[in-house]
Design a protein around this motif. Sequence first.
Motif, PDB file in Angstrom:
ATOM      1  N   GLY A 163      -6.190   7.765   1.491  1.00 58.91           N
ATOM      2  CA  GLY A 163      -4.809   7.719   1.028  1.00 58.91           C
ATOM      3  C   GLY A 163      -4.765   7.885  -0.476  1.00 58.91           C
ATOM      4  O   GLY A 163      -5.248   7.024  -1.212  1.00 58.91           O
ATOM      5  N   GLY A 164      -4.190   8.988  -0.928  1.00 58.27           N
ATOM      6  CA  GLY A 164      -4.203   9.297  -2.360  1.00 58.27           C
ATOM      7  C   GLY A 164      -2.829   9.328  -2.993  1.00 58.27           C
ATOM      8  O   GLY A 164      -2.590  10.128  -3.901  1.00 58.27           O
ATOM      9  N   SER A 165      -1.934   8.453  -2.532  1.00 58.42           N
ATOM     10  CA  SER A 165      -0.638   8.342  -3.180  1.00 58.42           C
ATOM     11  C   SER A 165      -0.716   7.232  -4.227  1.00 58.42           C
ATOM     12  O   SER A 165      -1.769   6.972  -4.788  1.00 58.42           O
ATOM     13  N   TYR A 166       0.391   6.562  -4.505  1.00 57.94           N
ATOM     14  CA  TYR A 166       0.449   5.633  -5.633  1.00 57.94           C
ATOM     15  C   TYR A 166      -0.600   4.523  -5.550  1.00 57.94           C
ATOM     16  O   TYR A 166      -1.310   4.248  -6.515  1.00 57.94           O
ATOM     17  N   SER A 167      -0.707   3.891  -4.405  1.00 61.03           N
ATOM     18  CA  SER A 167      -1.634   2.771  -4.282  1.00 61.03           C
ATOM     19  C   SER A 167      -3.086   3.234  -4.319  1.00 61.03           C
ATOM     20  O   SER A 167      -3.922   2.633  -4.994  1.00 61.03           O
ATOM     21  N   GLY A 168      -3.383   4.307  -3.601  1.00 66.24           N
ATOM     22  CA  GLY A 168      -4.746   4.828  -3.600  1.00 66.24           C
ATOM     23  C   GLY A 168      -5.177   5.303  -4.977  1.00 66.24           C
ATOM     24  O   GLY A 168      -6.316   5.076  -5.404  1.00 66.24           O
TER      25      GLY A 168
ATOM     26  N   GLY B 208      -0.436   3.746   3.977  1.00 68.16           N
ATOM     27  CA  GLY B 208       0.993   3.629   4.209  1.00 68.16           C
ATOM     28  C   GLY B 208       1.352   3.466   5.670  1.00 68.16           C
ATOM     29  O   GLY B 208       0.494   3.210   6.531  1.00 68.16           O
ATOM     30  N   VAL B 209       2.629   3.618   5.962  1.00 68.20           N
ATOM     31  CA  VAL B 209       3.134   3.501   7.326  1.00 68.20           C
ATOM     32  C   VAL B 209       3.994   4.714   7.659  1.00 68.20           C
ATOM     33  O   VAL B 209       4.428   5.452   6.772  1.00 68.20           O
ATOM     34  N   LYS B 210       4.235   4.912   8.936  1.00 64.29           N
ATOM     35  CA  LYS B 210       5.071   5.999   9.421  1.00 64.29           C
ATOM     36  C   LYS B 210       6.379   5.416   9.936  1.00 64.29           C
ATOM     37  O   LYS B 210       6.391   4.593  10.853  1.00 64.29           O
ATOM     38  N   ASP B 211       7.495   5.825   9.333  1.00 68.87           N
ATOM     39  CA  ASP B 211       8.803   5.341   9.763  1.00 68.87           C
ATOM     40  C   ASP B 211       9.195   5.995  11.088  1.00 68.87           C
ATOM     41  O   ASP B 211       9.033   7.199  11.282  1.00 68.87           O
ATOM     42  N   LEU B 212       9.730   5.185  11.982  1.00 70.04           N
ATOM     43  CA  LEU B 212      10.160   5.661  13.296  1.00 70.04           C
ATOM     44  C   LEU B 212      11.681   5.732  13.294  1.00 70.04           C
ATOM     45  O   LEU B 212      12.379   4.729  13.436  1.00 70.04           O
TER      46      LEU B 212
ATOM     47  N   THR C 147      -9.388  -6.932   4.583  1.00 63.61           N
ATOM     48  CA  THR C 147      -8.937  -6.985   5.963  1.00 63.61           C
ATOM     49  C   THR C 147      -9.826  -7.944   6.735  1.00 63.61           C
ATOM     50  O   THR C 147     -10.717  -8.590   6.175  1.00 63.61           O
ATOM     51  N   THR C 148      -9.613  -8.026   8.030  1.00 62.39           N
ATOM     52  CA  THR C 148     -10.414  -8.921   8.858  1.00 62.39           C
ATOM     53  C   THR C 148     -11.786  -8.347   9.194  1.00 62.39           C
ATOM     54  O   THR C 148     -12.593  -9.027   9.835  1.00 62.39           O
ATOM     55  N   ILE C 149     -12.061  -7.122   8.767  1.00 63.41           N
ATOM     56  CA  ILE C 149     -13.372  -6.509   8.970  1.00 63.41           C
ATOM     57  C   ILE C 149     -14.106  -6.482   7.631  1.00 63.41           C
ATOM     58  O   ILE C 149     -13.597  -5.909   6.659  1.00 63.41           O
ATOM     59  N   PRO C 150     -15.291  -7.093   7.533  1.00 62.41           N
ATOM     60  CA  PRO C 150     -16.032  -7.118   6.264  1.00 62.41           C
ATOM     61  C   PRO C 150     -16.248  -5.705   5.710  1.00 62.41           C
ATOM     62  O   PRO C 150     -16.605  -4.785   6.442  1.00 62.41           O
ATOM     63  N   GLY C 151     -16.006  -5.561   4.418  1.00 63.54           N
ATOM     64  CA  GLY C 151     -16.211  -4.283   3.758  1.00 63.54           C
ATOM     65  C   GLY C 151     -15.016  -3.362   3.773  1.00 63.54           C
ATOM     66  O   GLY C 151     -15.040  -2.310   3.140  1.00 63.54           O
ATOM     67  N   VAL C 152     -13.961  -3.752   4.489  1.00 60.43           N
ATOM     68  CA  VAL C 152     -12.753  -2.924   4.588  1.00 60.43           C
ATOM     69  C   VAL C 152     -11.606  -3.635   3.873  1.00 60.43           C
ATOM     70  O   VAL C 152     -11.285  -4.782   4.176  1.00 60.43           O
ATOM     71  N   PHE C 153     -10.981  -2.927   2.933  1.00 56.57           N
ATOM     72  CA  PHE C 153      -9.874  -3.453   2.148  1.00 56.57           C
ATOM     73  C   PHE C 153      -8.625  -2.619   2.434  1.00 56.57           C
ATOM     74  O   PHE C 153      -8.705  -1.531   2.992  1.00 56.57           O
ATOM     75  N   ALA C 154      -7.471  -3.127   2.021  1.00 59.04           N
ATOM     76  CA  ALA C 154      -6.220  -2.393   2.199  1.00 59.04           C
ATOM     77  C   ALA C 154      -5.306  -2.647   1.014  1.00 59.04           C
ATOM     78  O   ALA C 154      -5.346  -3.714   0.403  1.00 59.04           O
ATOM     79  N   SER C 155      -4.487  -1.648   0.694  1.00 60.28           N
ATOM     80  CA  SER C 155      -3.506  -1.800  -0.367  1.00 60.28           C
ATOM     81  C   SER C 155      -2.287  -0.953  -0.075  1.00 60.28           C
ATOM     82  O   SER C 155      -2.338  -0.016   0.719  1.00 60.28           O
ATOM     83  N   GLY C 156      -1.173  -1.285  -0.699  1.00 61.97           N
ATOM     84  CA  GLY C 156       0.040  -0.489  -0.555  1.00 61.97           C
ATOM     85  C   GLY C 156       0.847  -0.816   0.694  1.00 61.97           C
ATOM     86  O   GLY C 156       0.723  -1.889   1.287  1.00 61.97           O
ATOM     87  N   ASP C 157       1.660   0.149   1.116  1.00 69.78           N
ATOM     88  CA  ASP C 157       2.631  -0.080   2.184  1.00 69.78           C
ATOM     89  C   ASP C 157       2.003  -0.448   3.521  1.00 69.78           C
ATOM     90  O   ASP C 157       2.670  -1.018   4.371  1.00 69.78           O
ATOM     91  N   CYS C 158       0.743  -0.110   3.734  1.00 72.87           N
ATOM     92  CA  CYS C 158       0.128  -0.419   5.026  1.00 72.87           C
ATOM     93  C   CYS C 158      -0.029  -1.919   5.248  1.00 72.87           C
ATOM     94  O   CYS C 158      -0.268  -2.362   6.373  1.00 72.87           O
TER      95      CYS C 158
ATOM     96  N   ALA D 226       6.380   0.397  -7.334  1.00 71.98           N
ATOM     97  CA  ALA D 226       5.814  -0.596  -8.241  1.00 71.98           C
ATOM     98  C   ALA D 226       4.856  -1.536  -7.514  1.00 71.98           C
ATOM     99  O   ALA D 226       3.760  -1.838  -8.012  1.00 71.98           O
ATOM    100  N   LEU D 227       5.250  -2.002  -6.329  1.00 70.54           N
ATOM    101  CA  LEU D 227       4.385  -2.903  -5.574  1.00 70.54           C
ATOM    102  C   LEU D 227       3.138  -2.191  -5.070  1.00 70.54           C
ATOM    103  O   LEU D 227       2.046  -2.775  -5.028  1.00 70.54           O
ATOM    104  N   ALA D 228       3.277  -0.928  -4.679  1.00 72.30           N
ATOM    105  CA  ALA D 228       2.117  -0.158  -4.217  1.00 72.30           C
ATOM    106  C   ALA D 228       1.096   0.012  -5.336  1.00 72.30           C
ATOM    107  O   ALA D 228      -0.116  -0.147  -5.128  1.00 72.30           O
ATOM    108  N   VAL D 229       1.579   0.325  -6.535  1.00 70.29           N
ATOM    109  CA  VAL D 229       0.685   0.501  -7.685  1.00 70.29           C
ATOM    110  C   VAL D 229      -0.023  -0.813  -8.013  1.00 70.29           C
ATOM    111  O   VAL D 229      -1.239  -0.849  -8.233  1.00 70.29           O
ATOM    112  N   SER D 230       0.739  -1.903  -8.037  1.00 68.31           N
ATOM    113  CA  SER D 230       0.155  -3.214  -8.334  1.00 68.31           C
ATOM    114  C   SER D 230      -0.908  -3.593  -7.312  1.00 68.31           C
ATOM    115  O   SER D 230      -2.008  -4.037  -7.662  1.00 68.31           O
TER     116      SER D 230
END
Length: 303
Positions: A13-18, A113-117, A261-272, A280-284
């Motif tokens: 993911g290479g948008s604001y948070s990535g 991120g997430v996909k809006d339905l 995340t709940t799996i060692p070695g895996v992190f998450a940031s942004g809208d996901c 602003a929150l995604a960047v932070s």
Amino acid sequence: MIYNNTYDVIIIGGSYSGLSAAMSLGRSLRNILVIDSGLPCNRQTPHSHNFITHDGEKPAVISAKAKTQVEFYDSVKFYSGLAINAIKTEFGFEIETSSGKIFTARKLLFATGVKDLLPQIPGFAECWGISVLHCPYCHGYEVKKEKTAIVANGDMGFEFSKMISNWTKDLRLLTNGKSNLTIEQTQLLQQHNVQIVEAEIESLEHLNGKIKQIIFKNKSKIELKAIYFKAPFEQHCPLPESLDCELTENGLLKVDAFQKTTIPGVFASGDCHIQARSVALAVSSGSFAGAMVNKELIDEDFV
């Protein structure tokens, strides 16, 4: 661009948070690969707001400038493509792309991120992010005091109506069918001059995504300037779940105070993983996640 096979961290993911995470890690002298499919969720939105120093800029302009700045750090590489498979290995993780490329890394960071339905209402998707809005803090000022509607029902409709009434008093709540509001909620909304419309929506009439009027199945119409809608969503990328990362009850990636995340070695940031979505929150979130990944690498190596 020449790619290595192995990196310290792969960011998917290479948008604001990535990009924000990549900057933190690049400045930490880490070898990073950012894999991005080029489909940010706000690609249809004409202007981004409530992000200081960039208020009112086009989202693509912000991300392009950010990528140029991140590219200054020569340990950060970019790969344009879609990550389709993720495997936990003895030494970290293996990522396969749709083109058949395989990359490995010690750590993974999902900034996907997430996909809006969106509802299957003609014109709705075309107006999404332009005149059908999700966040008054991001877009409310631009349609302040205008004729506005909210598409929602029940508790969500009541609470959202309370919020949006801060920006406009010319407000109606479209329940798109029989109202699920309580008697007390209905009375309170009526006291604040919020019109409740139960007719089912047929379509949105618009010009290049700017709504002109909403048309109901009973053939009545309402002219509008803006609509607010809280879209249900799903994870944009299925790979975290394929690695058995847990989701919250709201469908977001579950992380701890260090973006793990709940799996060692895996992190998450942004809208996901963030309920309140904004640039602003995604960047932070990305900046902090990058620092936390680097700290884990330091702790593992300093033995």
